[in-house]
Design a protein around this motif. Structure first.
Motif, PDB file in Angstrom:
ATOM      1  N   LEU A 432       4.104  20.998  48.853  1.00  0.00           N
ATOM      2  CA  LEU A 432       4.113  20.405  47.515  1.00  0.00           C
ATOM      3  C   LEU A 432       5.108  19.260  47.430  1.00  0.00           C
ATOM      4  O   LEU A 432       4.849  18.251  46.786  1.00  0.00           O
ATOM      5  N   ASP A 433       6.264  19.430  48.046  1.00  0.00           N
ATOM      6  CA  ASP A 433       7.334  18.448  47.951  1.00  0.00           C
ATOM      7  C   ASP A 433       7.634  17.874  49.338  1.00  0.00           C
ATOM      8  O   ASP A 433       7.303  18.468  50.360  1.00  0.00           O
ATOM      9  N   ASN A 434       8.286  16.719  49.344  1.00  0.00           N
ATOM     10  CA  ASN A 434       8.497  16.006  50.608  1.00  0.00           C
ATOM     11  C   ASN A 434       9.302  16.795  51.633  1.00  0.00           C
ATOM     12  O   ASN A 434       9.122  16.632  52.827  1.00  0.00           O
ATOM     13  N   ASP A 435      10.233  17.638  51.188  1.00  0.00           N
ATOM     14  CA  ASP A 435      11.118  18.314  52.137  1.00  0.00           C
ATOM     15  C   ASP A 435      10.908  19.826  52.169  1.00  0.00           C
ATOM     16  O   ASP A 435      11.726  20.556  52.704  1.00  0.00           O
ATOM     17  N   THR A 436       9.818  20.326  51.601  1.00  0.00           N
ATOM     18  CA  THR A 436       9.650  21.764  51.444  1.00  0.00           C
ATOM     19  C   THR A 436       8.323  22.233  52.028  1.00  0.00           C
ATOM     20  O   THR A 436       7.280  21.621  51.801  1.00  0.00           O
ATOM     21  N   ILE A 437       8.398  23.323  52.772  1.00  0.00           N
ATOM     22  CA  ILE A 437       7.207  23.984  53.291  1.00  0.00           C
ATOM     23  C   ILE A 437       7.126  25.361  52.643  1.00  0.00           C
ATOM     24  O   ILE A 437       8.098  26.114  52.632  1.00  0.00           O
ATOM     25  N   ALA A 472      13.205  22.492  54.121  1.00  0.00           N
ATOM     26  CA  ALA A 472      13.430  23.707  53.351  1.00  0.00           C
ATOM     27  C   ALA A 472      12.189  24.574  53.490  1.00  0.00           C
ATOM     28  O   ALA A 472      11.065  24.066  53.542  1.00  0.00           O
ATOM     29  N   VAL A 473      12.387  25.884  53.578  1.00  0.00           N
ATOM     30  CA  VAL A 473      11.275  26.825  53.674  1.00  0.00           C
ATOM     31  C   VAL A 473      11.347  27.771  52.484  1.00  0.00           C
ATOM     32  O   VAL A 473      12.409  28.341  52.202  1.00  0.00           O
ATOM     33  N   VAL A 474      10.233  27.920  51.784  1.00  0.00           N
ATOM     34  CA  VAL A 474      10.157  28.820  50.629  1.00  0.00           C
ATOM     35  C   VAL A 474       9.066  29.847  50.883  1.00  0.00           C
ATOM     36  O   VAL A 474       7.924  29.487  51.196  1.00  0.00           O
TER      37      VAL A 474
END
Length: 513
Positions: A432-437, A472-474
């Motif tokens: 969804l975001d440039n730095d987040t998986i 970043a990993v969520v």
């Protein structure tokens, strides 16, 4: 007459002994350099080669032409001992000959010289001798005739008096490691013409728990049932009455998710298949033990609880099923709070930018006019061994650093440690975001959410190390991610992680924004 595998394949020379190199080397050196002791104590769990080594040693010390510590196998002494016709090698079962009178008779016999070099007494299960018998044996062990060798074998060395320990040379036989046993068994089954799948052979090794005799006995049972057929894992599970690892995963998921009904359904399935509840509880504890190695603090409360459940099952007799059901309901009803913590909490792990440059960055540049046709060929070779459920519809902004990760996701997962990869492959990867998986799990798969949440920092670190980019990993549930997707794009994601249908590779697409 058919000869059981454990008897047919019993080693007849030191070179054939599996997994006890430290003992073989010491005994052969003693024979070569003529430093043979008068008494030995062979300790170890069943099926590790104690009695076999004792017989090999007895033949080697009496051989007329030994070669590097091995018996020649051809001289009169070797042939007679192999046939059990040599009076110089005496085997005594201490389980049935444990009285003081039996040892007194032995003391009388040792005075007579052997027909060959040595008179060898092999006393099996020596820990079962009575106190009086041990006392009677003590004097003979202390000052034996020069032509006598005692080999005492036991599975319970703690029961051997200290006075006996101090007069013998002790050897501890180790449990045979899984790798060594697997290699040996594969050679045996190939030689015997037994067809067995690799996962079934691995299961046999697991059940044997370091005992070669137990492994060969189980192979005998399997070969008898599946004669001229390949032995499969399911076939091995049916013979031993065990459940598959999937059953343990289902129960673990039900317990930490507080889903008592799911646990009871599984117990019903165990009952319908005629499985032993005590055996299932022990095997589930083994499964939890493996989980503990990955998550020590989090799994310990569940292990402690289920250890008590396993004890109750064994003491419940005909009510074993009830004891298992009560134990599962108790944990699902409230015992899982310490394990799960805040179930709805999402943790965003950001890895610092400064990382050791262990691996060069992998640059995969997606074309601006990305289409299914020009993207799919990049994945055909690397996706073959990766679960298709880890490849899903992905929203990727043009030029985003995360595009490299998404493009090579299958390859990245394939290079993770097997235990971690087994969980990562069950999740769907989104952006969804440039730095987040985002690793998205089905809402009811609490076990997967828990495991990935504990390891999301490891995943993020591995990504950052491989690509030299901060990520970043969520880890989140499907419903939570759907809401985030709607807020950003005004619509839910195209495929729902709650569905059972695996996304086909051809459906993979990239949305250029």
């Amino acid at each position: 007459m058919y000869t059981a595998l454990y008897r047919k394949l019993r080693p007849t020379a030191f070179a054939d002994v599996v997994g006890q190199e430290h003992i073989v080397r010491t005994l052969t050196n003693q024979i070569i350099h003529e430093r043979v002791s008068h008494a030995y104590l062979f300790c170890g769990v069943r099926g590790t080669g104690k009695t076999s080594c004792a017989k090999i040693f007895a033949r080697a010390v009496n051989c007329m032409q030994p070669n590097n510590g091995e018996a020649c196998g051809a001289c009169v002494s070797c042939v007679d001992i192999a046939r059990g016709a040599n009076m110089d090698v005496i085997e005594i079962d201490a389980a049935s000959n444990n009285g003081v009178d039996n040892i007194r008779d032995l003391r009388e016999e040792v005075r007579y010289p052997p027909s060959g070099k040595y008179k060898v007494y092999i006393i099996d299960e020596v820990h079962m001798l009575s106190t009086g018998a041990f006392n009677a044996l003590l004097k003979t062990l202390e000052e034996p005739p020069s032509h006598v060798i005692f080999i005492l074998a036991t599975t319970d060395p703690q029961k051997i008096p200290a006075t006996i320990h101090s007069r013998v040379m002790r050897f501890d036989f180790h449990r045979i490691s899984a790798n060594v046993m697997t290699a040996a068994l594969r050679g045996y089954v190939d030689e015997e013409g037994i067809g067995i799948a690799n996962d079934a052979l691995d299961y046999v090794v697991q059940i044997a728990d370091g005992s070669m005799r137990d492994a060969l006995s189980l192979l005998d049972r399997l070969a008898g049932l599946y004669y001229c057929e390949e032995i499969t894992l399911n076939g091995a599970l049916d013979v031993t009455g065990s459940m598959s690892a999937e059953a343990f995963y289902v129960l673990f998921n039900a317990l930490i998710g507080g889903n008592a009904n799911s646990a009871l359904d599984l117990i019903e399935d165990i009952s319908a298949k005629g499985r032993d509840f005590a055996q299932f509880a022990d095997e589930f504890l083994g499964y939890l033990r493996n989980m503990m190695l990955e998550n020590p603090k989090e799994i310990i409360p569940l292990i402690t609880h289920f250890a008590g459940v396993a004890r109750n099952i064994k003491q419940s007799g005909a009510n074993a099923r009830l004891a298992l059901e009560i134990g599962c309901i108790e944990w699902a009803a409230g015992g899982n709070e310490g394990l799960l913590g805040n179930k709805n909490e999402e943790t965003k792990v950001v890895i610092p930018t400064q990382k050791p440059d262990i691996m060069p960055a992998v640059d995969i540049v997606l074309p601006v006019e990305a289409t299914v046709e020009n993207i799919v060929p990049q994945f055909v070779e690397i996706i073959e061994d990766v679960d298709a459920s880890s490849i899903v519809n992905v929203e990727v902004a043009s030029g985003s650093p995360v595009a490299n990760v998404i493009a090579n996701w299958a390859g990245f997962v394939a290079n993770l440690e097997p235990f971690l990869a087994s969980f990562v492959k069950k999740a769907r990867v989104y952006h969804l975001d440039n730095d987040t998986i985002y690793l998205v799990c089905a809402d009811d798969d609490k076990a997967l959410q828990t495991q990935l949440s504990k390891k999301q920092d490891v995943i993020a670190e591995k990504l950052s190390t491989q690509y030299n980019v901060q990520f970043a990993v969520v880890v989140t549930a499907s419903s939570n991610f759907a809401q985030l997707h709607i807020e950003k794009f005004g619509k839910p994601p195209q495929d729902d992680p709650n569905t059972e249908t695996l996304q086909n590779l051809i459906d993979f697409n990239v949305k250029i924004m």
